[in-house]
Design an enzyme around this catalytic site. Structure first.
Site, mmCIF file in Angstrom:
data_model
loop_
_atom_site.group_PDB
_atom_site.id
_atom_site.type_symbol
_atom_site.label_atom_id
_atom_site.label_comp_id
_atom_site.label_asym_id
_atom_site.label_seq_id
_atom_site.Cartn_x
_atom_site.Cartn_y
_atom_site.Cartn_z
ATOM 1 N N HIS A 72 0.815 -1.219 0.000
ATOM 2 C CA HIS A 72 0.000 0.000 0.000
ATOM 3 C C HIS A 72 0.850 1.271 0.000
ATOM 4 O O HIS A 72 1.991 1.282 0.460
ATOM 5 C CB HIS A 72 -0.889 0.014 1.247
ATOM 6 C CG HIS A 72 -1.798 -1.174 1.347
ATOM 7 N ND1 HIS A 72 -2.439 -1.519 2.512
ATOM 8 C CD2 HIS A 72 -2.169 -2.106 0.436
ATOM 9 C CE1 HIS A 72 -3.165 -2.609 2.317
ATOM 10 N NE2 HIS A 72 -3.024 -2.985 1.060
ATOM 11 N N LYS A 109 6.627 6.225 7.384
ATOM 12 C CA LYS A 109 6.121 5.413 8.497
ATOM 13 C C LYS A 109 7.263 4.901 9.367
ATOM 14 O O LYS A 109 8.356 4.629 8.878
ATOM 15 C CB LYS A 109 5.337 4.201 7.943
ATOM 16 C CG LYS A 109 4.061 4.584 7.213
ATOM 17 C CD LYS A 109 3.482 3.431 6.432
ATOM 18 C CE LYS A 109 2.318 3.914 5.572
ATOM 19 N NZ LYS A 109 1.989 2.974 4.498
ATOM 20 N N TYR A 124 2.289 1.687 14.220
ATOM 21 C CA TYR A 124 3.163 2.509 13.396
ATOM 22 C C TYR A 124 2.700 3.955 13.321
ATOM 23 O O TYR A 124 1.519 4.242 13.384
ATOM 24 C CB TYR A 124 3.344 1.925 11.995
ATOM 25 C CG TYR A 124 2.107 1.578 11.210
ATOM 26 C CD1 TYR A 124 1.330 0.473 11.549
ATOM 27 C CD2 TYR A 124 1.753 2.314 10.090
ATOM 28 C CE1 TYR A 124 0.216 0.121 10.803
ATOM 29 C CE2 TYR A 124 0.656 1.959 9.327
ATOM 30 C CZ TYR A 124 -0.115 0.861 9.694
ATOM 31 O OH TYR A 124 -1.212 0.508 8.941
ATOM 32 N N ASP A 142 -6.703 -6.181 -1.801
ATOM 33 C CA ASP A 142 -5.332 -6.620 -2.091
ATOM 34 C C ASP A 142 -5.321 -7.800 -3.060
ATOM 35 O O ASP A 142 -4.377 -7.964 -3.837
ATOM 36 C CB ASP A 142 -4.594 -6.964 -0.791
ATOM 37 C CG ASP A 142 -4.297 -5.702 0.026
ATOM 38 O OD1 ASP A 142 -3.977 -5.835 1.229
ATOM 39 O OD2 ASP A 142 -4.386 -4.596 -0.541
HETATM 40 C C1 T46 Z 1 -4.937 2.790 6.917
HETATM 41 C C2 T46 Z 1 -6.157 3.334 7.595
HETATM 42 C C3 T46 Z 1 -7.360 2.676 7.521
HETATM 43 N N1 T46 Z 1 -8.456 3.195 8.146
HETATM 44 C C4 T46 Z 1 -9.718 2.438 8.072
HETATM 45 C C5 T46 Z 1 -10.215 2.191 6.665
HETATM 46 C C6 T46 Z 1 -10.854 0.840 6.732
HETATM 47 O O1 T46 Z 1 -12.240 0.975 7.055
HETATM 48 C C7 T46 Z 1 -10.153 0.122 7.880
HETATM 49 C C8 T46 Z 1 -9.148 -0.910 7.400
HETATM 50 O O2 T46 Z 1 -8.313 -0.270 6.452
HETATM 51 P P1 T46 Z 1 -7.425 -1.115 5.482
HETATM 52 O O3 T46 Z 1 -8.139 -2.341 5.040
HETATM 53 O O4 T46 Z 1 -6.889 -0.177 4.427
HETATM 54 O O5 T46 Z 1 -6.245 -1.569 6.474
HETATM 55 P P2 T46 Z 1 -4.847 -2.210 6.014
HETATM 56 O O6 T46 Z 1 -5.071 -3.216 4.923
HETATM 57 O O7 T46 Z 1 -4.173 -2.630 7.253
HETATM 58 O O8 T46 Z 1 -4.081 -0.979 5.379
HETATM 59 C C9 T46 Z 1 -2.823 -0.558 5.847
HETATM 60 O O9 T46 Z 1 -1.916 -1.556 5.460
HETATM 61 C C10 T46 Z 1 -0.592 -1.199 5.179
HETATM 62 C C11 T46 Z 1 0.269 -2.213 5.865
HETATM 63 C C12 T46 Z 1 -0.187 0.194 5.443
HETATM 64 O O10 T46 Z 1 1.002 0.503 5.565
HETATM 65 C C13 T46 Z 1 -1.196 1.260 5.472
HETATM 66 O O11 T46 Z 1 -1.156 1.960 6.710
HETATM 67 C C14 T46 Z 1 -2.581 0.794 5.244
HETATM 68 O O12 T46 Z 1 -2.820 0.741 3.856
HETATM 69 O O13 T46 Z 1 -9.471 1.154 8.612
HETATM 70 C C15 T46 Z 1 -8.422 4.379 8.839
HETATM 71 O O14 T46 Z 1 -9.443 4.854 9.390
HETATM 72 N N2 T46 Z 1 -7.228 5.056 8.914
HETATM 73 C C16 T46 Z 1 -6.086 4.584 8.308
HETATM 74 O O15 T46 Z 1 -5.019 5.229 8.410
#
Ligand code: T46
Length: 205
Positions: free
Chosen positions: A81, A91, A151, A187
């Site tokens: 991401h 980060k 992080y 993803d």
């Molecule tokens: C990233 C983020 C997400 N969210 C909410 C949005 C979604 O409803 C929920 C899950 O988000 P997401 O599926 O994008 O989470 P990850 O797949 O862990 O995403 C992260 O994964 C990789 C490892 C990363 O480095 C990034 O920080 C980020 O992309 O949290 C938020 O409210 N704030 C945030 O900063």
């Protein structure tokens, strides 16, 4: 050897370090950080982040947001991401429960290491941290059940600027230590790096 050093030695028994260490990885701009751990008979204490100590290593960053994710199953892969400019994020990551493999990929146009990656195993036990500057894609795979990753980011979450790249993009060639068991739908359908024609990160020497 006094009690603190004995505890430090014990708490860092696996080749650990008892001094703050900041080392650049093979990917310029990405650093592994090993904090100083004060051990004593109660356990340990460490400063998990210090703006001053990062600045002393020429890592000048003002973090704005703390993130904390929990992944229940071994083989959970989150990534790769990024957030596009103007909301790109540097980060500082650490694993506070379990064990995971963290990956950064340089996706800055004009970078001599464009498309290259580096990976580091981080765990609650080794207390290693990874600093990833803006202009890099990020992801990790969990190596145990019940992994917590905490992080800092130097820009706020901006869903309109979010982007992702296939975790197994053959032109990047990340050598993940295990195959993923769980991926988000987002993803699973990520495009290849070469298909991401809107990347707006520019390499500055
Ligand atoms: C990233 C983020 C997400 N969210 C909410 C949005 C979604 O409803 C929920 C899950 O988000 P997401 O599926 O994008 O989470 P990850 O797949 O862990 O995403 C992260 O994964 C990789 C490892 C990363 O480095 C990034 O920080 C980020 O992309 O949290 C938020 O409210 N704030 C945030 O900063």
């Amino acid at each position: 050897m006094n009690m603190v050093n004995i505890c430090n030695k014990l708490s860092w028994s696996k080749g650990a370090c008892i001094e703050m260490e900041i080392k650049e990885t093979k990917l310029k701009g990405v650093y592994v950080i090993k904090p100083f751990v004060f051990g004593d008979t109660r356990g340990w204490f460490m400063e998990s982040w210090s703006e001053k100590k990062l600045a002393e290593a020429d890592i000048d960053v003002d973090f704005l947001q703390d993130n904390h994710s929990f992944s229940a199953q071994k083989g959970t892969l989150r990534g790769l991401h990024y957030q596009l400019n103007p909301m790109s994020q540097a980060k500082l990551l650490r694993c506070t429960r379990g064990r995971m493999y963290d990956v950064a990929v340089d996706i800055r146009k004009g970078s001599p290491q464009y498309g290259q990656w580096v990976g580091v195993e981080m765990s609650a036990e080794n207390k290693k941290q990874l600093f990833i500057p803006r202009g890099f894609a990020h992801g990790f795979i969990t190596l145990t059940d019940d992994v917590e990753v905490q992080y800092k980011a130097d820009n706020y979450y901006a869903p309109d600027c979010e982007g992702n790249i296939r975790w197994d993009d053959p032109e990047i060639g990340v050598q993940w230590p295990i195959q993923p068991a769980i991926l988000s739908d987002k993803d699973k359908s990520a495009p290849l790096l070469k298909e991401r024609t809107n990347l707006n990160f520019v390499y500055e020497d």
